[in-house]
Design a protein around this motif. Structure first.
Motif, PDB file in Angstrom:
ATOM      1  N   VAL A  20      43.391  38.479  44.113  1.00  0.00           N
ATOM      2  CA  VAL A  20      42.548  38.149  42.960  1.00  0.00           C
ATOM      3  C   VAL A  20      43.184  38.724  41.710  1.00  0.00           C
ATOM      4  O   VAL A  20      43.355  39.941  41.592  1.00  0.00           O
ATOM      5  N   THR A  21      43.545  37.883  40.766  1.00  0.00           N
ATOM      6  CA  THR A  21      44.141  38.382  39.530  1.00  0.00           C
ATOM      7  C   THR A  21      43.049  38.840  38.566  1.00  0.00           C
ATOM      8  O   THR A  21      41.945  38.313  38.545  1.00  0.00           O
ATOM      9  N   GLY A  22      43.381  39.850  37.767  1.00  0.00           N
ATOM     10  CA  GLY A  22      42.426  40.372  36.795  1.00  0.00           C
ATOM     11  C   GLY A  22      41.178  40.932  37.440  1.00  0.00           C
ATOM     12  O   GLY A  22      40.068  40.733  36.946  1.00  0.00           O
ATOM     13  N   ALA A  23      41.354  41.681  38.529  1.00  0.00           N
ATOM     14  CA  ALA A  23      40.215  42.067  39.364  1.00  0.00           C
ATOM     15  C   ALA A  23      39.704  43.475  39.107  1.00  0.00           C
ATOM     16  O   ALA A  23      38.884  43.980  39.881  1.00  0.00           O
ATOM     17  N   ASN A  24      40.143  44.102  38.036  1.00  0.00           N
ATOM     18  CA  ASN A  24      39.667  45.470  37.790  1.00  0.00           C
ATOM     19  C   ASN A  24      38.376  45.498  36.976  1.00  0.00           C
ATOM     20  O   ASN A  24      37.746  46.542  36.831  1.00  0.00           O
ATOM     21  N   THR A  25      37.961  44.336  36.453  1.00  0.00           N
ATOM     22  CA  THR A  25      36.752  44.302  35.641  1.00  0.00           C
ATOM     23  C   THR A  25      36.146  42.908  35.674  1.00  0.00           C
ATOM     24  O   THR A  25      36.787  41.946  36.117  1.00  0.00           O
ATOM     25  N   GLY A  26      34.898  42.781  35.218  1.00  0.00           N
ATOM     26  CA  GLY A  26      34.269  41.494  34.997  1.00  0.00           C
ATOM     27  C   GLY A  26      34.196  40.590  36.203  1.00  0.00           C
ATOM     28  O   GLY A  26      33.891  41.009  37.324  1.00  0.00           O
ATOM     29  N   LEU A  27      34.491  39.312  35.977  1.00  0.00           N
ATOM     30  CA  LEU A  27      34.382  38.298  37.024  1.00  0.00           C
ATOM     31  C   LEU A  27      35.316  38.590  38.191  1.00  0.00           C
ATOM     32  O   LEU A  27      34.945  38.419  39.359  1.00  0.00           O
ATOM     33  N   GLY A  28      36.542  39.010  37.883  1.00  0.00           N
ATOM     34  CA  GLY A  28      37.497  39.293  38.944  1.00  0.00           C
ATOM     35  C   GLY A  28      37.036  40.436  39.822  1.00  0.00           C
ATOM     36  O   GLY A  28      37.200  40.392  41.047  1.00  0.00           O
ATOM     37  N   TYR A  29      36.493  41.467  39.202  1.00  0.00           N
ATOM     38  CA  TYR A  29      35.972  42.607  39.961  1.00  0.00           C
ATOM     39  C   TYR A  29      34.860  42.155  40.909  1.00  0.00           C
ATOM     40  O   TYR A  29      34.868  42.510  42.094  1.00  0.00           O
ATOM     41  N   GLU A  30      33.918  41.374  40.401  1.00  0.00           N
ATOM     42  CA  GLU A  30      32.802  40.926  41.237  1.00  0.00           C
ATOM     43  C   GLU A  30      33.278  39.993  42.351  1.00  0.00           C
ATOM     44  O   GLU A  30      32.764  40.030  43.475  1.00  0.00           O
ATOM     45  N   THR A  31      34.270  39.180  42.051  1.00  0.00           N
ATOM     46  CA  THR A  31      34.835  38.294  43.067  1.00  0.00           C
ATOM     47  C   THR A  31      35.490  39.094  44.174  1.00  0.00           C
ATOM     48  O   THR A  31      35.245  38.870  45.365  1.00  0.00           O
ATOM     49  N   ALA A  32      36.346  40.031  43.794  1.00  0.00           N
ATOM     50  CA  ALA A  32      37.047  40.859  44.778  1.00  0.00           C
ATOM     51  C   ALA A  32      36.066  41.700  45.588  1.00  0.00           C
ATOM     52  O   ALA A  32      36.207  41.834  46.810  1.00  0.00           O
ATOM     53  N   LYS A  33      35.086  42.283  44.923  1.00  0.00           N
ATOM     54  CA  LYS A  33      34.095  43.123  45.592  1.00  0.00           C
ATOM     55  C   LYS A  33      33.349  42.336  46.661  1.00  0.00           C
ATOM     56  O   LYS A  33      33.147  42.826  47.786  1.00  0.00           O
ATOM     57  N   ALA A  34      32.950  41.117  46.338  1.00  0.00           N
ATOM     58  CA  ALA A  34      32.211  40.297  47.310  1.00  0.00           C
ATOM     59  C   ALA A  34      33.087  39.913  48.491  1.00  0.00           C
ATOM     60  O   ALA A  34      32.644  39.943  49.648  1.00  0.00           O
ATOM     61  N   LEU A  35      34.339  39.548  48.224  1.00  0.00           N
ATOM     62  CA  LEU A  35      35.240  39.170  49.319  1.00  0.00           C
ATOM     63  C   LEU A  35      35.523  40.360  50.236  1.00  0.00           C
ATOM     64  O   LEU A  35      35.501  40.228  51.468  1.00  0.00           O
ATOM     65  N   ALA A  36      35.774  41.522  49.632  1.00  0.00           N
ATOM     66  CA  ALA A  36      36.016  42.718  50.442  1.00  0.00           C
ATOM     67  C   ALA A  36      34.783  43.098  51.236  1.00  0.00           C
ATOM     68  O   ALA A  36      34.874  43.516  52.392  1.00  0.00           O
ATOM     69  N   GLY A  37      33.613  42.938  50.616  1.00  0.00           N
ATOM     70  CA  GLY A  37      32.375  43.269  51.297  1.00  0.00           C
ATOM     71  C   GLY A  37      32.088  42.389  52.488  1.00  0.00           C
ATOM     72  O   GLY A  37      31.308  42.766  53.382  1.00  0.00           O
ATOM     73  N   HIS A  38      32.709  41.216  52.524  1.00  0.00           N
ATOM     74  CA  HIS A  38      32.543  40.303  53.662  1.00  0.00           C
ATOM     75  C   HIS A  38      33.748  40.343  54.601  1.00  0.00           C
ATOM     76  O   HIS A  38      33.913  39.460  55.442  1.00  0.00           O
ATOM     77  N   GLY A  39      34.600  41.364  54.449  1.00  0.00           N
ATOM     78  CA  GLY A  39      35.628  41.608  55.446  1.00  0.00           C
ATOM     79  C   GLY A  39      37.041  41.236  55.095  1.00  0.00           C
ATOM     80  O   GLY A  39      37.960  41.530  55.867  1.00  0.00           O
ATOM     81  N   ALA A  40      37.273  40.587  53.945  1.00  0.00           N
ATOM     82  CA  ALA A  40      38.638  40.197  53.585  1.00  0.00           C
ATOM     83  C   ALA A  40      39.474  41.408  53.206  1.00  0.00           C
ATOM     84  O   ALA A  40      38.958  42.414  52.717  1.00  0.00           O
ATOM     85  N   SER A  41      40.772  41.318  53.443  1.00  0.00           N
ATOM     86  CA  SER A  41      41.724  42.282  52.891  1.00  0.00           C
ATOM     87  C   SER A  41      42.060  41.793  51.492  1.00  0.00           C
ATOM     88  O   SER A  41      42.654  40.723  51.331  1.00  0.00           O
ATOM     89  N   VAL A  42      41.644  42.537  50.479  1.00  0.00           N
ATOM     90  CA  VAL A  42      41.707  42.063  49.099  1.00  0.00           C
ATOM     91  C   VAL A  42      42.750  42.838  48.305  1.00  0.00           C
ATOM     92  O   VAL A  42      42.805  44.073  48.368  1.00  0.00           O
TER      93      VAL A  42
END
Length: 315
Positions: A20-42
């Motif tokens: 996930v690019t730009g994942a340290n804040t905002g939309l990218g952060y929420e995207t990465a957080k949800a994927l990791a929370g469902h088991g993905a290696s992010v």
């Protein structure tokens, strides 16, 4: 499936690798957080590694950080090489990072900043990682666009970098239109492979740092109106998450908020502007993007498989 799609609808992601690019804040952060929370290696692919590590520490699951500066093709090349050394497959590539309404500036390679960051950087990254995705059934490239692709937007082939005339709003619109055209042309090229799909999404109006360069004349009115017309980054990330994980989603589709004018709401299929579906312009933009970045994709266009110009059924 219910129209009120939420993160509870995300299938199990264990065994999947997501970048996930730009994942340290905002939309990218929420995207990465949800994927990791469902088991993905992010992998959080970010310009500021320290901020990326701080963001990763706030997430649960298998989360790592990769330096990536989309304003530098050298950095894109280095990030792709590092990811290739770490992984033998990528299931999800989320092209989320972006800049908006910036003053006239260029990337390190001399590209107009918004076009260079939002489109060309992601174009190059996708091309450099795609062969790790093609063998993976169900892999997806999701590129985040914006309703801004409709505002003063066109692909100005005679002045892509705003050297003769620059408008920060028009430049942003061009970059977000390019995101969609890239997605549709990529899907057309991927169709023959049958494993990887390209989709797009937009967040509506979400309260993120992206709007920090909004022109002064608009900043005060938007500050007052923001609580009424914007949604949280977590809600804004839902269209991207649905495009990335909904088993019923199809290549070439575009997801956005389901509310009035696609400003807010739960994600659903939406339609982009008529010009975004112009295949000849998509193909010309592709050729120009290859020339500017020096990146050639491991897929070639075959035939004229149509990209639907409206929300195809995916329910």
């Amino acid at each position: 499936m219910s129209e009120k799609w939420t993160t509870s609808n995300i299938p199990d992601q264990h065994g999947r690798v997501a970048v996930v690019t730009g994942a340290n804040t905002g939309l990218g952060y929420e995207t990465a957080k949800a994927l990791a929370g469902h088991g993905a290696s992010v992998v959080l692919a970010v310009r500021d590694v320290r901020k990326g590590e701080q963001a990763a520490a706030r997430m649960t699951g298998d989360v790592s950080v990769q330096a990536l500066d989309l304003t530098s093709l050298d950095s894109v090349q280095a990030a792709a090489a590092a990811l290739r050394s770490r992984f033998d497959r990528i299931d999800l590539l989320i092209n989320n990072a972006g800049v908006m309404y910036t003053p006239k500036r260029t990337t390190r390679d001399g590209f107009e900043l918004q076009f260079g960051t939002n489109h060309l950087g992601h174009f190059a990254l996708t091309g450099l990682l795609l062969d790790l995705m093609l063998p993976v059934p169900g892999s997806r490239v999701v590129t985040v666009s914006s309703t801004g692709h409709r505002i003063r937007a066109a692909i100005h082939f005679d002045d892509l970098h705003g050297e003769r005339s620059y408008s920060r709003v028009a430049a942003y619109g061009q970059s977000k239109l390019a995101n969609l055209m890239f997605t549709y042309e990529l899907q057309r090229r991927l169709a023959a492979h049958g494993t990887t799909a390209a989709l797009a999404a937009h967040p509506g109006l979400s309260g993120t740092e992206l709007a920090r360069n909004t022109p002064a004349a608009l900043r005060l009115p938007l500050t007052w109106l923001a609580p009424l017309i914007t949604q949280t980054p977590a809600m804004g990330a839902l269209p991207t998450l649905r495009a990335a994980t909904d088993p019923a989603a199809l290549g070439g589709q575009y997801y956005g908020p389901g509310g009035r004018r696609e400003v807010m709401g739960h994600p659903r299929l939406v339609t982009s502007s008529p010009q975004s579906y112009e295949a000849a312009v998509q193909q010309r933009l592709w050729a120009v993007s290859e020339d500017l970045t020096g990146v050639r994709f491991p897929v070639v266009r075959s035939g004229q498989n149509p990209i639907p110009s409206g929300p195809a059924a995916a329910m």
